[in-house]
Scaffold this active site. Structure first.
Site, PDB file in Angstrom:
ATOM      1  N   LYS A 212       0.820  -1.213   0.000  1.00 31.18           N
ATOM      2  CA  LYS A 212       0.000   0.000   0.000  1.00 31.18           C
ATOM      3  C   LYS A 212       0.855   1.265   0.000  1.00 31.18           C
ATOM      4  O   LYS A 212       2.033   1.245   0.341  1.00 31.18           O
ATOM      5  CB  LYS A 212      -0.992  -0.054   1.158  1.00 31.18           C
ATOM      6  CG  LYS A 212      -2.086  -1.085   0.816  1.00 31.18           C
ATOM      7  CD  LYS A 212      -3.324  -0.965   1.617  1.00 31.18           C
ATOM      8  CE  LYS A 212      -4.376  -1.914   1.013  1.00 31.18           C
ATOM      9  NZ  LYS A 212      -5.475  -2.188   1.920  1.00 31.18           N
ATOM     10  N   ARG A 251      -3.679 -10.255   4.469  1.00 30.50           N
ATOM     11  CA  ARG A 251      -4.015 -10.255   3.032  1.00 30.50           C
ATOM     12  C   ARG A 251      -2.812  -9.699   2.281  1.00 30.50           C
ATOM     13  O   ARG A 251      -2.500  -8.510   2.429  1.00 30.50           O
ATOM     14  CB  ARG A 251      -5.275  -9.408   2.804  1.00 30.50           C
ATOM     15  CG  ARG A 251      -5.752  -9.396   1.366  1.00 30.50           C
ATOM     16  CD  ARG A 251      -6.959  -8.495   1.200  1.00 30.50           C
ATOM     17  NE  ARG A 251      -7.394  -8.458  -0.179  1.00 30.50           N
ATOM     18  CZ  ARG A 251      -6.849  -7.677  -1.105  1.00 30.50           C
ATOM     19  NH1 ARG A 251      -5.874  -6.843  -0.804  1.00 30.50           N
ATOM     20  NH2 ARG A 251      -7.295  -7.711  -2.352  1.00 30.50           N
TER      21      ARG A 251
END
Ligand code: PMM
Length: 285
Positions: A212, A251
């Site tokens: 991210k 995840r």
């Protein structure tokens, strides 16, 4: 302390921020899923809608065409499958095709009928903190005087109440603070520091930090973010922290690096950490 389950990401999308277009057709997506399992993933999260900031949504038929053939094939091969969708019809078709987990980044807000679909199944349900679709989610980063941790805790608690009211056994629910979704980089760090407050909601946590942009910003050189494919070492460092915080599920894109980091944690725990073995229904529900 239990070893977190590793959820490998299969984005069957042309436009995801980290791997858009790489696995956009069925055969490449299936191949990628097989590789993630070989790398040590406990389950695969298969999604057909990009949620990167500003992304436009595919129509339902497009999302179905992307994910259902991939789920059907990998489930037939024995893989444990999560479907990453906010839509009731996609969740329903995915469960019929063999998925066992519904990962809803909107926690039931985008399409409330998804809760009914899950209630009528025995699937696990991941409810992520979410405020708006990708087109404008970064307009909703205000969290008031209590700050982001308190805001996310309160809003996730409200979602959990709605999920239970829809008839889903809370034992089947995992909660996720939604790093990067209506959050600034600093919000993401605050949430990672404040996981104890989210644990107080009484449900296992799933965390999606992989690749991210807050990691890209942390590692920026001369103001240029580190490219998405070069953030795996920073992510692995985070994995060590998250494993020690008893996060239940990670995840991730880089399954091998994640499993390596978990092996280090296990070794340091001097045999006190149970090996994942395989994922059973109770493990993610
Ligand atoms: N992040 C993305 C997509 N789906 N699901 C959950 N539960 N948590 C997340 O943080 C999350 C998610 C966006 O990342 P990607 O485009 O790399 O898949």
């Amino acid at each position: 302390m239990t070893r977190p389950r590793v959820m490998g990401i299969v984005n069957v999308t042309p436009d995801s921020f980290s791997d858009g277009g790489l696995y956009a057709d069925t055969s490449r997506a299936v191949e990628h899923g097989r590789q993630l399992l070989a790398d040590g993933a406990d389950l695969l999260d298969i999604g057909g809608e990009s949620t990167r900031p500003g992304a436009t949504r595919p129509v339902v038929g497009e999302e179905l065409d992307r994910v259902i053939p991939v789920i059907t094939q990998l489930a037939a091969e024995g893989a444990r499958i999560s479907v990453d969708t906010m839509r009731a019809p996609v969740a329903e078709a995915a469960l019929a095709a063999g998925a066992q987990v519904v990962n809803d980044v909107s926690g039931g807000l985008a399409d409330p009928e998804i809760l009914e679909v899950v209630a009528h199944s025995d699937a696990a349900y991941v409810a992520m903190h979410w405020r708006a679709h990708a087109t404008d989610m970064q307009d909703f980063t205000g969290y008031g005087p209590g700050g982001v941790v308190e805001g996310v805790r309160r809003e996730l608690g409200e979602r959990l109440a709605a999920i239970v009211a829809a008839g889903i056994d809370p034992e089947r629910v995992l909660l996720d603070p939604g790093l990067g979704f209506a959050k600034t980089a600093e919000h993401n760090w605050e949430l990672l520091r404040g996981l104890a407050a989210l644990e107080s909601l009484g449900r296992p946590l799933l965390i999606g930090a992989s690749r991210k942009s807050f990691l890209g910003a942390l590692l920026a050189l001369d103001g240029v973010p580190r490219p998405v494919g070069e953030r795996e070492f920073a992510h692995a460092a985070l994995v060590v922290l998250l494993a020690q915080r008893s996060v239940s599920c990670l995840r991730v894109h880089d399954v091998r690096a994640t499993c390596d980091a978990l092996a280090v944690v296990e070794a340091l725990a001097a045999g006190g950490v149970a090996s994942a073995g395989g994922v059973g229904q109770g493990d993610v529900s």
